[in-house]
Design a protein around this motif. Structure first.
Motif, mmCIF file in Angstrom:
data_model
loop_
_atom_site.group_PDB
_atom_site.id
_atom_site.type_symbol
_atom_site.label_atom_id
_atom_site.label_comp_id
_atom_site.label_asym_id
_atom_site.label_seq_id
_atom_site.Cartn_x
_atom_site.Cartn_y
_atom_site.Cartn_z
ATOM 1 N N ASP A 7 0.324 4.189 0.845
ATOM 2 C CA ASP A 7 0.073 5.086 1.975
ATOM 3 C C ASP A 7 0.701 4.598 3.268
ATOM 4 O O ASP A 7 0.857 5.360 4.208
ATOM 5 N N HIS A 8 1.059 3.319 3.337
ATOM 6 C CA HIS A 8 1.631 2.737 4.547
ATOM 7 C C HIS A 8 3.105 2.415 4.317
ATOM 8 O O HIS A 8 3.531 2.212 3.181
ATOM 9 N N ASP A 39 0.858 -1.184 0.000
ATOM 10 C CA ASP A 39 0.000 0.000 0.000
ATOM 11 C C ASP A 39 0.898 1.238 0.000
ATOM 12 O O ASP A 39 1.733 1.393 0.897
#
Length: 102
Positions: free
Chosen positions: A55-56, A53
Motif C-alpha cells: 500500500d505504500h 508494504d
C-alpha cells in the motif's frame, strides 16, 4: 505471491547459482562471471525488500544502493578483466594452478 517476494526469491536463487560457479570453477573468466551473477542476485534481493508494504511506495534507499552497486560492479569487473589479461600475458593460462599438495 507478490512481485516483491518473487524478486527476493529469484535474487536468492541467482546468488546461490553464482556461489556454486565461483566455488566449483577453476577458469578465471567463469569466476568473474559467477561474481557478476551473485551481484545481480543481491541487487534483485535489495529491490525485493524495498517494497515492504504493497500500500505504500517502496523505500528509495535500497534502490539507490542498487544503482551505486551496479556502478561498483562494472568497475570491479573491468578491473578483474584487466588482471585476467595480465595473468594470461605472463603465464599463458587462464586457470588457477591445481593444488599439487593434495
Amino acid at each position: 505471491m507478490t512481485p516483491a517476494i518473487l524478486y527476493a526469491v529469484t535474487g536468492v536463487l541467482l546468488f546461490c547459482i553464482g556461489l556454486r560457479g565461483f566455488i566449483a570453477e577453476t577458469h578465471l573468466l567463469r569466476k568473474i562471471l559467477a561474481v557478476n551473477i551473485m551481484s545481480s542476485g543481491v541487487f534483485l534481493l535489495l529491490v525485493g525488500i524495498a517494497c515492504r508494504d504493497p500500500d505504500h511506495p517502496p523505500d528509495p534507499v535500497p534502490h539507490a544502493m542498487v544503482l551505486t552497486g551496479i556502478v561498483v560492479a562494472v568497475s570491479a569487473t573491468a578491473f578483474a578483466l584487466v588482471l585476467l589479461r595480465q595473468i594470461f600475458a605472463e603465464t599463458g593460462a587462464t586457470r588457477l594452478p591445481e593444488d599439487e599438495q593434495a
